[in-house]
Design an enzyme around this catalytic site. Structure first.
Site, PDB file in Angstrom:
ATOM      1  N   LYS A  76       0.866  -1.184   0.000  1.00 16.03           N
ATOM      2  CA  LYS A  76       0.000   0.000   0.000  1.00 16.03           C
ATOM      3  C   LYS A  76       0.900   1.231   0.000  1.00 16.03           C
ATOM      4  O   LYS A  76       1.923   1.253   0.714  1.00 16.03           O
ATOM      5  CB  LYS A  76      -0.891  -0.029   1.250  1.00 16.03           C
ATOM      6  CG  LYS A  76      -1.915   1.110   1.308  1.00 16.03           C
ATOM      7  CD  LYS A  76      -2.821   0.976   2.534  1.00 16.03           C
ATOM      8  CE  LYS A  76      -3.900   2.048   2.580  1.00 16.03           C
ATOM      9  NZ  LYS A  76      -4.801   1.916   3.732  1.00 16.03           N
ATOM     10  N   SER A 151      -9.694   2.039   2.684  1.00 11.61           N
ATOM     11  CA  SER A 151      -8.780   2.761   1.839  1.00 11.61           C
ATOM     12  C   SER A 151      -7.739   1.882   1.154  1.00 11.61           C
ATOM     13  O   SER A 151      -7.087   2.333   0.220  1.00 11.61           O
ATOM     14  CB  SER A 151      -8.067   3.825   2.666  1.00 11.61           C
ATOM     15  OG  SER A 151      -7.284   3.207   3.689  1.00 11.61           O
ATOM     16  N   SER A 175     -10.043  -0.393   6.927  1.00  8.70           N
ATOM     17  CA  SER A 175      -9.453  -0.321   5.584  1.00  8.70           C
ATOM     18  C   SER A 175      -8.703  -1.546   5.097  1.00  8.70           C
ATOM     19  O   SER A 175      -8.294  -1.573   3.943  1.00  8.70           O
ATOM     20  CB  SER A 175      -8.539   0.885   5.477  1.00  8.70           C
ATOM     21  OG  SER A 175      -9.309   2.040   5.326  1.00  8.70           O
TER      22      SER A 175
HETATM   23  N1  GLN Z   1     -13.268   4.204   5.947  1.00 10.72           N
HETATM   24  C1  GLN Z   1     -12.683   4.681   7.169  1.00 10.72           C
HETATM   25  C2  GLN Z   1     -12.301   6.130   7.034  1.00 10.72           C
HETATM   26  O1  GLN Z   1     -12.538   6.673   6.005  1.00 10.72           O
HETATM   27  C3  GLN Z   1     -11.533   3.841   7.543  1.00 10.72           C
HETATM   28  C4  GLN Z   1     -10.271   4.218   6.898  1.00 10.72           C
HETATM   29  C5  GLN Z   1      -9.126   3.362   7.283  1.00 10.72           C
HETATM   30  O2  GLN Z   1      -9.275   2.349   7.946  1.00 10.72           O
HETATM   31  N2  GLN Z   1      -7.955   3.825   6.903  1.00 10.72           N
HETATM   32  O3  GLN Z   1     -11.779   6.720   7.924  1.00 10.72           O
END
Ligand code: GLN
Length: 484
Positions: A76, A151, A175
């Protein structure tokens, strides 16, 4: 080759029936063939991968290889690498090359893994659909007009489309698990502190945790083994000994107590998703597990608490991107205020700005007690709910997400609808607990994820349950037709 799991590839590498060089060429060709449509890779380092593969093959020949040696992966783009840019999906870091590598990157490299490239992601890991990347949205390999989740959407799409054997991800509010669910693969968020955050660009430091995304629990176990462990450069990393995750994979499930929270099967859950999860629970029951209804009474407060705490920490963490030390700097600044304002205004996208504003507001004098402090109190209640629940059960099961992957654009104009994707995932981050998502069926051709969480440091248990489940089902073996 790509239809094999990482563990199967590793066995062939060890026996000499396969070389890392062949594997790398195979994935590079697949990336060439499919990634223009998917946009899952932000950078591919073909030369670097070939060199690393040659090195891995020598190690394999010398008999000095470990189980991951020669296996191609993607990182990532939140993990710092010294040989490729680390953009975090942001214009702010478009040309940023880190002077040091993340501990996770170093560890996997030391284990002999070959980095193919960097995976697309929502900007600064903020999002649930990968539509917030400055470098464009990622397509879900199962239906390309759908989002892959976020994400870590690039990482999940890469594994689902078999454009690498596995990938790294990070999970601040879901995410790893949510994109794993949307893409039909397996992903585990370890206990907070299990994996070092050093060199992982910070979003919300008390919630962020790195972990693997792969086809199976067995593959996740192999990756997590190499990623986990104390790191003197991350003061929150756990000093506990890392257990042998592969050793316990086959433990019998007889007598395993699985808690099913009523709150996970309530309003907001798509009925097709619920059906698949219930079916998975029956499979576990037939394997000897005991299902028990439980309650997590503060579940409805998780999203509001998370969407105060995460932006609050983000607003603080992202203050370092000021146009002076890191990343994007505006043209011809007139003075220091202009430098800050325009550099940040140009460098950050709309969702990141929204989070910074929410966070700065929640932390400001006069509002701190009403928002941030209150959210921290709720966080404790959520955590206490789990402590009570784990006095009665060994793991908690439910859906990873309320729905399957939605169409691109469907929620872009409605942040609250987008945030509700994280309904079942944020509680593990708020409590620091490990949680895993594994494929458990399809609804209208789209994958459904089963989520299991456990008490702190019980990753081995989660991997064990999913491994046994994957021995009884084949959802994790399915591959999208378009990339078969
Ligand atoms: N979807 C969540 C957010 O937008 C989680 C993001 C994540 O785990 N990095 O904060």
């Amino acid at each position: 080759m790509h239809d094999m799991t990482m563990a199967q590839q590793a066995a062939l590498l060890a026996s000499g029936e396969l070389t890392s060089a062949d594997l790398v060429e195979h994935y590079l060709a697949r990336i060439e063939q499919h990634d223009a449509r998917l946009n899952a890779y932000l950078a591919v380092d073909a030369e670097g991968a070939r060199l690393a593969a040659a090195e891995a093959d020598k190690r394999l020949q010398r008999g000095e290889a470990g189980p991951l040696t020669g296996i191609p992966i993607a990182h990532k783009d939140i993990f710092c690498t010294t040989d490729m840019a680390t953009t975090c999906g942001s214009r702010m870091l478009e040309n940023y090359v880190s002077p040091y590598a993340a501990t996770v990157v170093d560890k996997l490299q030391a284990a002999g893994m070959v980095t193919l490239g960097k995976a697309n992601m929502d900007e600064f890991a903020m999002g649930s659909s990968n539509e917030n990347s400055y470098f464009g949205a990622v397509a879900n390999p199962w239906q390309e007009n759908r989002v892959p989740g976020g994400s870590s959407g690039g990482s999940a799409a890469i594994v689902a489309a078999r454009l690498a054997s596995a990938a790294t991800g990070t999970d601040t509010g879901g995410s790893i698990r949510q994109p794993a669910a949307f893409c039909g693969i397996t992903g585990i968020k370890p206990t907070y502190g299990r994996v070092s955050r050093y060199g992982m660009v910070a979003f919300a430091s008390s919630l962020d945790q790195g972990g693997p995304l792969a086809q199976t629990a067995e593959d996740c176990a192999l990756m997590l083994q190499a990623m986990a462990g104390h790191d003197v450069r991350d003061s929150t990393s756990s000093v506990l000994k890392v257990p042998d995750f592969s050793e316990s994979l086959n433990e019998n499930l007889a007598g395993l107590r699985i808690g099913i929270p009523d709150e996970y099967f309530a309003q907001g859950l798509d009925s097709d998703v619920g059906d698949c999860v219930n079916e998975a629970l029956s499979v576990l029951e037939s394997a000897g597990a005991i299902l028990k209804r439980i309650s997590l009474p503060n579940q409805n407060l998780c999203i509001p608490a998370y969407y105060i705490i995460a932006p609050a920490e983000a607003s603080s963490n992202l203050s370092r991107f000021d146009g002076v030390r890191f990343g994007h700097r505006c043209e011809n600044p007139q003075d220091i205020d202009d430098l800050y304002t325009r550099s940040r205004g140009e460098g950050f996208g709309p969702e990141v700005k929204r989070r910074i504003l929410i966070g700065a507001y929640a932390l400001s004098a006069g509002y701190y007690d009403a928002y941030y402090k209150k959210a921290q109190q709720v966080r404790q209640l959520v955590s206490d709910d789990f402590t009570s629940a784990f006095a009665e059960v060994d793991v908690i099961a439910g859906p990873t997400t309320p729905t399957t992957a939605f169409e691109r654009g469907a929620k872009s104009d409605d942040p609250v609808a987008m945030y509700l994707n994280d309904l079942f995932t944020v509680s593990a981050n708020l409590s620091g607990l490990p949680a895993i998502s594994a494929p458990c069926g399809f609804a209208d051709g789209l994958p459904v994820g089963l989520q299991l969480s456990a008490s702190v440091n019980q990753e081995a248990r989660l991997l064990n349950v999913v491994h046994r489940y994957q021995g009884l089902t084949d959802w994790h073996r399915r591959m999208p037709d378009a990339v078969a």
